[in-house]
Structures are given as structure tokens and as C-alpha cells.
Motif scaffolding. Sequence first.
Motif, PDB file in Angstrom:
ATOM      1  N   GLU A 123       0.781  -1.170  -0.032  1.00 36.79           N
ATOM      2  CA  GLU A 123       0.002  -0.046   0.287  1.00 36.79           C
ATOM      3  C   GLU A 123       0.938   1.175   0.095  1.00 36.79           C
ATOM      4  OE1 GLU A 123      -3.126   2.683  -0.267  1.00 36.79           O
ATOM      5  OE2 GLU A 123      -3.240   0.534  -0.543  1.00 36.79           O
ATOM      6  N   SER A 126       1.867   3.012  -3.361  1.00 39.30           N
ATOM      7  CA  SER A 126       0.498   3.491  -4.044  1.00 39.30           C
ATOM      8  C   SER A 126       0.868   5.025  -4.214  1.00 39.30           C
ATOM      9  CB  SER A 126      -0.577   3.137  -3.622  1.00 39.30           C
ATOM     10  OG  SER A 126      -0.941   3.958  -2.202  1.00 39.30           O
ATOM     11  N   ARG A 130       0.891   6.615  -7.805  1.00 37.27           N
ATOM     12  CA  ARG A 130      -0.441   7.396  -8.365  1.00 37.27           C
ATOM     13  C   ARG A 130       0.250   8.920  -8.472  1.00 37.27           C
ATOM     14  NH1 ARG A 130      -2.864   6.403  -3.922  1.00 37.27           N
ATOM     15  NH2 ARG A 130      -1.956   8.091  -2.368  1.00 37.27           N
TER      16      ARG A 130
END
Length: 228
Positions: A123, A126, A130
Amino acid sequence: MSTPPSSLQSRYEAVEAERRRTWSPEALAGNIAQRDALVRAHPETTHVKAGDVLSPHTLLAADGTTISLDTLTSAGPALLVFFRFAGCPACNIALPYYAETLAPVLKAAGIPLVAVSSQPFPELDSIRTRNGLPFPVLNDPELTLSRALGITYLFDDAARDAAIAKGGRSEALNGTSQWELPKPTVLVLNPGRIVSFIDISPDWMRRTETPTILKALGLENEDASHAA
């Protein structure tokens, strides 16, 4: 001639103005109250200062490799930007801002820039994918380095209960059973693990501006438009 980027604080002020328009009074008050409490408590906390020497620590990359502080500073100073977690809205403003205004200058100067959070992978990565960040995002396993720096804080009861009500787990944020996160922090580390600059932001909507960081690195006469 390129247009100078707005300050980081101006971007946060725009977000706060939007929140005042769209958030419920209760949600807005709760967010402000926790940040204010951290600001009030911060002067009583103990943290490292310029001139301190850190003990050896190792950070973790998304591919599972480890990177020591000594490796980061093997050729000179390194800049470490500590942030809360990948889904933190304020962090998704700060890191792209540093990518735009800071990363090109540091790349030209040969100074490593890494972002650091205690949130576990995958996670954590990300926020890099992104935002297309051009610098590594590293994990501080179980807040080991953050705690050694003295930059962590504990959720208050309201923040913890709100996170749990949304299905949150402390382990997903920091790999531990404690509801604890690093305060946003900018750290300049010299070879020998010597701290040359540290700026801690107890209010996560008030963070270190790029000119302050460049001055700490002796690069105040540089800017991203020249380095790009």
C-alpha cells in the motif's frame, strides 16, 4: 519563462477553504482539534537536533531490498522526507510539490531524496505510483527510525475511534498494534549519520517549504526551472 510554483502552504490553504465549504462542522472541528493538540504538545516532546549522530538504521524498498542510512549518505548529504501514510490527503499534496520544486534541484546536485513512512508495502508504494514521484518511497519498519528521531505521535481517542469506525487497522498504517504515526518531518543527514537539519511539522497541514530545504542544503540560489 516558466511560472513560479505556488507555495506549499498556499496549496494547503486552498484545501482547507474547500473543507470549510464541504465538510460537516463536526468533522472539520475534529480535524482541527487534533492538529491543534499536536501543536500545543510539540514543545514538550524530545527529538533529535542538528549535530546529533543517529545510530545505524535500515529502511526497506518496495522490491524488498534494504537501504541503510550509511548507504544513503555514502557520497554526501541525503534528504529524508517523513510522511504519514499513502492515503493521507496532505501527503498527496506535499510529495508531488517536492517532486516539482525540489527533486530536480537535488538531482542536479547529486543529493539523494527519499520519502519515508512506516506504512507497510504494497500500500505504501501507491503514493509513488499515483503521483509519478521521481524519488524512492521507503518503509521505516515498525516506526524504528521515526521513534528514534522522536517524531511520532499517538492518535487521540476521537481520531482512533473514527479510524476504527471506517474499518482502519493500526497494522495497516504502521505495522504495529499502536495507533502511532510520524509527524511530517524533513531531515538532512550528513555522512556519519550526523543530523545537519531537521524540521518537524506537528500540524500536518503546515509543512516545510522548498526554499527552507534548499537553504539548509546550501542550494538557496538554485531553483527547479534551472535544474530541469
